[in-house]
Each structure stands twice: as structure tokens, then as C-alpha cells.
Design a protein around this motif. Structure first.
Motif, PDB file in Angstrom:
ATOM      1  N   GLN A 188       0.705  -1.344   0.093  1.00  0.00           N
ATOM      2  CA  GLN A 188       0.093  -0.098  -0.133  1.00  0.00           C
ATOM      3  C   GLN A 188       0.889   1.312   0.106  1.00  0.00           C
ATOM      4  OE1 GLN A 188      -2.647  -0.572   3.299  1.00  0.00           O
ATOM      5  NE2 GLN A 188      -4.068  -1.495   2.313  1.00  0.00           N
ATOM      6  N   GLU A 189       2.036   1.141   0.784  1.00  0.00           N
ATOM      7  CA  GLU A 189       2.938   2.318   0.653  1.00  0.00           C
ATOM      8  C   GLU A 189       3.622   2.583  -0.513  1.00  0.00           C
ATOM      9  OE1 GLU A 189       6.974   3.407   3.287  1.00  0.00           O
ATOM     10  OE2 GLU A 189       5.263   2.630   4.310  1.00  0.00           O
ATOM     11  N   GLU A 190       3.956   1.669  -1.188  1.00  0.00           N
ATOM     12  CA  GLU A 190       4.538   1.618  -2.482  1.00  0.00           C
ATOM     13  C   GLU A 190       3.564   2.191  -3.519  1.00  0.00           C
ATOM     14  OE1 GLU A 190       7.426   1.182  -3.580  1.00  0.00           O
ATOM     15  OE2 GLU A 190       8.728   0.211  -1.883  1.00  0.00           O
ATOM     16  N   ASP A 191       2.260   1.580  -3.369  1.00  0.00           N
ATOM     17  CA  ASP A 191       1.202   2.059  -4.383  1.00  0.00           C
ATOM     18  C   ASP A 191       1.010   3.632  -4.007  1.00  0.00           C
ATOM     19  OD1 ASP A 191       0.634  -0.171  -5.436  1.00  0.00           O
ATOM     20  OD2 ASP A 191      -1.042  -0.720  -4.026  1.00  0.00           O
ATOM     21  N   SER A 192       1.053   4.143  -2.948  1.00  0.00           N
ATOM     22  CA  SER A 192       0.799   5.459  -2.694  1.00  0.00           C
ATOM     23  C   SER A 192       2.256   6.445  -3.029  1.00  0.00           C
ATOM     24  CB  SER A 192       0.886   5.634  -1.062  1.00  0.00           C
ATOM     25  OG  SER A 192       0.744   7.053  -0.734  1.00  0.00           O
ATOM     26  N   THR A 193       3.354   6.007  -2.897  1.00  0.00           N
ATOM     27  CA  THR A 193       4.557   6.623  -3.685  1.00  0.00           C
ATOM     28  C   THR A 193       4.459   6.671  -5.252  1.00  0.00           C
ATOM     29  OG1 THR A 193       5.709   5.735  -1.605  1.00  0.00           O
ATOM     30  CG2 THR A 193       6.918   6.741  -3.642  1.00  0.00           C
ATOM     31  N   TYR A 194       4.053   5.563  -5.611  1.00  0.00           N
ATOM     32  CA  TYR A 194       4.008   5.621  -7.143  1.00  0.00           C
ATOM     33  C   TYR A 194       2.784   6.536  -7.647  1.00  0.00           C
ATOM     34  CZ  TYR A 194       2.856   3.467 -11.685  1.00  0.00           C
ATOM     35  OH  TYR A 194       2.719   3.675 -13.240  1.00  0.00           O
ATOM     36  N   ARG A 195       1.701   6.686  -6.971  1.00  0.00           N
ATOM     37  CA  ARG A 195       0.539   7.273  -7.421  1.00  0.00           C
ATOM     38  C   ARG A 195       0.962   8.892  -7.321  1.00  0.00           C
ATOM     39  NH1 ARG A 195      -2.564   3.470  -4.600  1.00  0.00           N
ATOM     40  NH2 ARG A 195      -2.935   4.797  -2.744  1.00  0.00           N
ATOM     41  N   THR A 196       1.567   9.193  -5.968  1.00  0.00           N
ATOM     42  CA  THR A 196       1.919  10.732  -5.872  1.00  0.00           C
ATOM     43  C   THR A 196       3.087  11.072  -6.944  1.00  0.00           C
ATOM     44  OG1 THR A 196       1.737  10.314  -3.484  1.00  0.00           O
ATOM     45  CG2 THR A 196       3.215  12.001  -4.265  1.00  0.00           C
ATOM     46  N   ASN A 203       6.788  -1.252  -7.387  1.00  0.00           N
ATOM     47  CA  ASN A 203       5.371  -1.472  -7.137  1.00  0.00           C
ATOM     48  C   ASN A 203       5.247  -2.641  -7.822  1.00  0.00           C
ATOM     49  OD1 ASN A 203       2.637  -0.552  -6.177  1.00  0.00           O
ATOM     50  ND2 ASN A 203       2.334  -0.287  -8.492  1.00  0.00           N
TER      51      ASN A 203
END
Length: 447
Positions: A125-133, A267
């Protein structure tokens, strides 16, 4: 007397030091040696000290660590306490290991090389958040950089149609306005990393990018707001100063693209690791005497006899002690045809039993299993940095101060022997050295 114990919960040299210090304070302990790689503690004591006493001492150090005899069921710290401690402890590290085994208690950037810190534990989830940002910032950067680039390159078109709509000075103001979101939002992280690298004097790729793009943008702003301070030789036919908003924004956007691609790779790798983790069953059937009991996977130790029923996944690595089976090992070998296994044959965690039931002896558990090693190798491969990137940072450590020194020498030479106004010529040419040299191919080739 001297005893060796297994320690669970250590992740870095700081953990090792905490365990060693906690055990050394116990009355009756004469010497403690803790090995992080082997996850073991050798304790020399004047009298026999119970395992519960040792665990209590570790519990006072936060309850994060557990101690048990080799090949025995661990004496575990309370689950909720462990989870709470892990959430608040240093679980982020630099993938380049710039400061050895140093860990951090929050996400951010490495103070040495500027790379994003990564979590010890897999956090999809944290990786997803970084990638989306980063992806959102990239789209913003592209959206504002593209018109700047088109406006700047339109000067090469004969009878530029844009200049027929408005004068050059107005298009310069539009470029300035469009560059603000790129510099101060989408790509501002690079200037933060550059500042930290200069403050700590660990010069790296982001120092190059920050200085080059920052100087180009600042020079353009000064030329836009105060054109009168520049000699006529540095102005266009319309009286405006040559500006470099497109150079600064294009460089920042390209580097940001590299960061997005890197985050995307992480990701995808984390998703693959998450799928690999699903291969191992959560529970196993252990044989105790004449009874069968269902136990969590983490409670399985070497030597346990386990029953694997038809269609079930094999919980740990081991050998068949009774019976036989057809094992689907495609997750390891890629071979779709099941393999016949008989007594004393090796079976692997995560593979699937066919239509027979058999007993097996656990030989490798936890992080020792082949599946765990595969997951570890995949994760480490995704976190590692290409050798050319490390080489680029090493070169940057010498290249950046040399460029700054050449820039200062350029200013001095023009200030002493240059035409009037000498200081203005000196400053402009010194800045030109920084703009040309710093955002060079070295910075763009290894995002």
C-alpha cells in the motif's frame, strides 16, 4: 557456563546492540556476544539463568525481541506489543547502504545519496501511494513543461506565428508562470535533496540536478524582472534577456520521469512478492503422538512431523517420511507436469500436493525455506541500484565542486580582464558555466 540462544526480531546493528545491552544487565551474566547474521546470542553466565528471565530482560527493552533455544519453539513477545513497536521503530533503510546498517523510523530520503528510503517490511500500500504521488506530479510537470518547451522552440520557426500574437516579453512571462508549478511543486523534492546533500557535503546526482536547474531558473527570473542589469550583448533584438525556463523544467521533468519508472518497478515487484507470499499456507497439521493438531506456520520448528493432505500446499521445506505424492512444483521449476515423490524425497514450501496424503519432517522453516529465499532475493534485486548509478554519484562528488570552482575562476577572470561592466559579465559567464555543466548527461543518463 556458556549457552547459545536464538534471537528473533533483530533487523540491524542497532537491534543487535539493544539485545546485547539488555542481556548484559542481567545479574549472573558475565559476557554476551550477539551475532546479527546468525541471529544468535552466546551468553557466558556464572549460574544457570532461566529462559523466562532472559525474555523478561528483552521485554523491558520494548518487547520486540524473543529468545529461545536452538531448534525449539520460540518464547514470543506479545503480538500486539511487537506490532506496536515495529510501527514506531526504525524500519526504513537506504538501498545503497550508504551508512551501513543504519535505519530510520520514518520514510524519506537518504541523507548521503538522496535515494528514497525503503521499508524493511514489504508494504504494498505504501509503494502504491508513492507511485501514485509521483505519477500525479509527473503529469502536472508534463502538462506545464510541454507548452514551455513549445514556446521556447518556436523561436526556430521562420516568422514565428506566436510572436505575431504577442511580443516576446509576454511569452517570457507565460513561461515564467507555467514553470512555477514544476519547480515549486512537482519537482521540488530534487531541490530538497540537493540542499541536504550540500549541507552534509555528500554530493550526488541530485546536487547536479538541483544546482543546474536552480541556477537556470533563477537566472531566467532575474533576466525577466531586471533586464536592465544585463549588457546589450545578452539581449535579443526585442530587448529581452535570453531565458532558460524550458531547460530547467525539461531537466526536472525528465528526472521525475526516471523516479516514476523506478517507483513503478518497485510497485510491480512488490505485487509479485505479495503473490509469492500467498503461496505459503497460514497453518499446518502437526503430528503429536497419535493426534493431529492444526498450528500456525510460525510455530513449526525443525524436526516436527507434518501431515500434508491431498490438494494442500506444503508448509515448509522437508523430506517425506511416510507415504508418497505427486507434487506440483511449477512455482519453482516452471514445469507443469507434477513430480512423483516418495519416502526421503525433498519437498518444498509453497508447492502443491496432488491426490495423496503423506507425512513429512520439517527440515527448513521460516526464512530458511526456498520460498522465503526467493522472496528475499526478488525484494533485494528490486531495491538495489545499478552500478552506473553509484559510479555517477562518486563522480558527482568530485565533479560538482570542480564545476563550482571553474565558475568562480570564470567570474574572477571576467571581473579582472573583462569589458565593462566587468562584474556583470563575470556573473553572467559564471552562471553560464553552472547552467551548461551541472545538468549534463551524467545527471540525465542515470535517473
Amino acid at each position: 557456563m556458556k549457552h547459545t540462544y536464538h534471537i528473533e526480531g533483530m533487523m540491524c546493528q542497532g537491534c543487535r546492540a539493544h539485545v546485547e545491552d539488555a542481556l548484559d544487565k542481567i545479574e549472573g551474566v558475565q559476557k554476551v556476544e550477539v551475532n546479527l547474521e546468525l541471529a544468535s546470542a552466546t551468553i557466558e553466565m556464572s549460574r544457570l539463568i532461566s529462559l523466562a528471565t532472559l525474555q523478561d530482560a528483552l521485554g523491558k527493552d520494548g518487547g520486540r525481541y524473543s529468545i529461545h533455544l536452538p531448534d525449539a519453539i520460540p518464547v514470543k513477545a506479545p503480538k500486539e506489543k511487537v506490532e506496536k513497536t515495529l510501527a514506531a521503530s526504525g524500519t526504513y533503510y537506504c538501498p545503497m547502504h550508504c551508512e551501513g546498517d543504519t535505519t530510520y523510523d520514518h520514510p524519506g530520503d537518504c541523507p548521503v545519496c538522496g535515494m528514497d528510503l525503503v521499508a524493511k517490511q514489504i508494504a504494498v500500500q505504501e509503494e502504491d501511494s508513492t507511485y501514485r504521488t509521483l505519477t500525479n506530479k509527473l503529469w502536472i510537470a508534463v502538462g506545464f513543461t510541454l507548452p514551455i518547451f513549445l514556446i521556447a522552440m518556436s523561436e526556430m520557426v521562420p516568422e514565428n506565428p506566436l510572436y505575431q500574437l504577442m511580443g516576446v516579453q509576454y511569452w517570457n512571462w507565460i513561461q515564467f508562470g507555467l514553470s512555477i508549478p514544476v519547480v515549486f511543486y512537482a519537482a521540488f523534492i530534487f531541490f530538497e535533496r540537493a540542499y541536504r546533500s550540500i549541507r552534509s557535503w555528500h554530493l550526488n546526482m541530485f546536487t547536479l540536478i538541483g544546482i543546474g536547474a536552480g541556477v537556470a531558473w533563477t537566472f531566467s527570473v532575474v533576466g525577466l524582472f531586471f533586464p536592465s542589469v544585463f549588457p546589450e550583448q545578452f539581449k535579443t533584438a526585442s530587448g529581452t534577456v535570453f531565458i532558460y525556463f524550458e531547460a530547467a523544467t525539461v531537466i526536472l521533468t525528465l528526472v521525475l520521469l526516471g523516479q516514476v519508472l523506478e517507483a513503478r518497478a518497485h510497485n510491480k515487484t512488490n505485487f509479485a512478492i505479495k503473490e509469492l507470499l500467498k503461496l505459503a499456507p497460514a497453518v499446518a497439521i502437526r503430528i503429536v503422538g497419535d493426534k493431529e493438531e492444526e498450528v500456525p506456520l510460525e510455530e513449526i520448528v525443525k524436526g516436527d512431523i507434518l501431515r500434508v493432505k491431498p490438494g494442500e500446499k506444503i508448509p515448509v521445506d522437508g523430506v517425506i517420511t511416510e507415504g508418497s505424492g505427486t507434487i506440483d512444483e511449477s512455482m519453482i521449476t516452471g514445469e507443469p507436469i507434477p513430480v512423483e515423490k516418495v519416502t526421503q524425497d525433498t519437498v518444498r514450501s509453497g508447492t502443491i500436493n496432488g491426490n495423496k496424503s503423506f507425512l513429512m519432517e520439517a527440515r527448513k522453516v521460516g526464512s530458511e525455506t526456498l520460498l522465503s529465499q526467493i522472496i528475499k532475493m526478488v525484494d533485494e534485486a528490486s531495491r538495489s541500484r545499478a552500478p552506473i548509478q553509484k559510479l555517477a554519484d562518486i563522480i558527482s562528488g568530485y565533479f560538482v565542486p570542480i564545476v563550482v570552482l571553474v565558475s568562480l575562476i570564470t567570474f574572477a577572470v571576467w571581473a579582472i580582464w573583462g569589458p565593462q561592466p566587468t562584474y556583470v559579465y563575470g556573473l553572467i559567464n559564471a552562471i553560464a558555466v553552472l547552467i551548461i555543466a551541472c545538468p549534463c548527461a551524467l545527471g540525465l543518463a542515470t535517473p
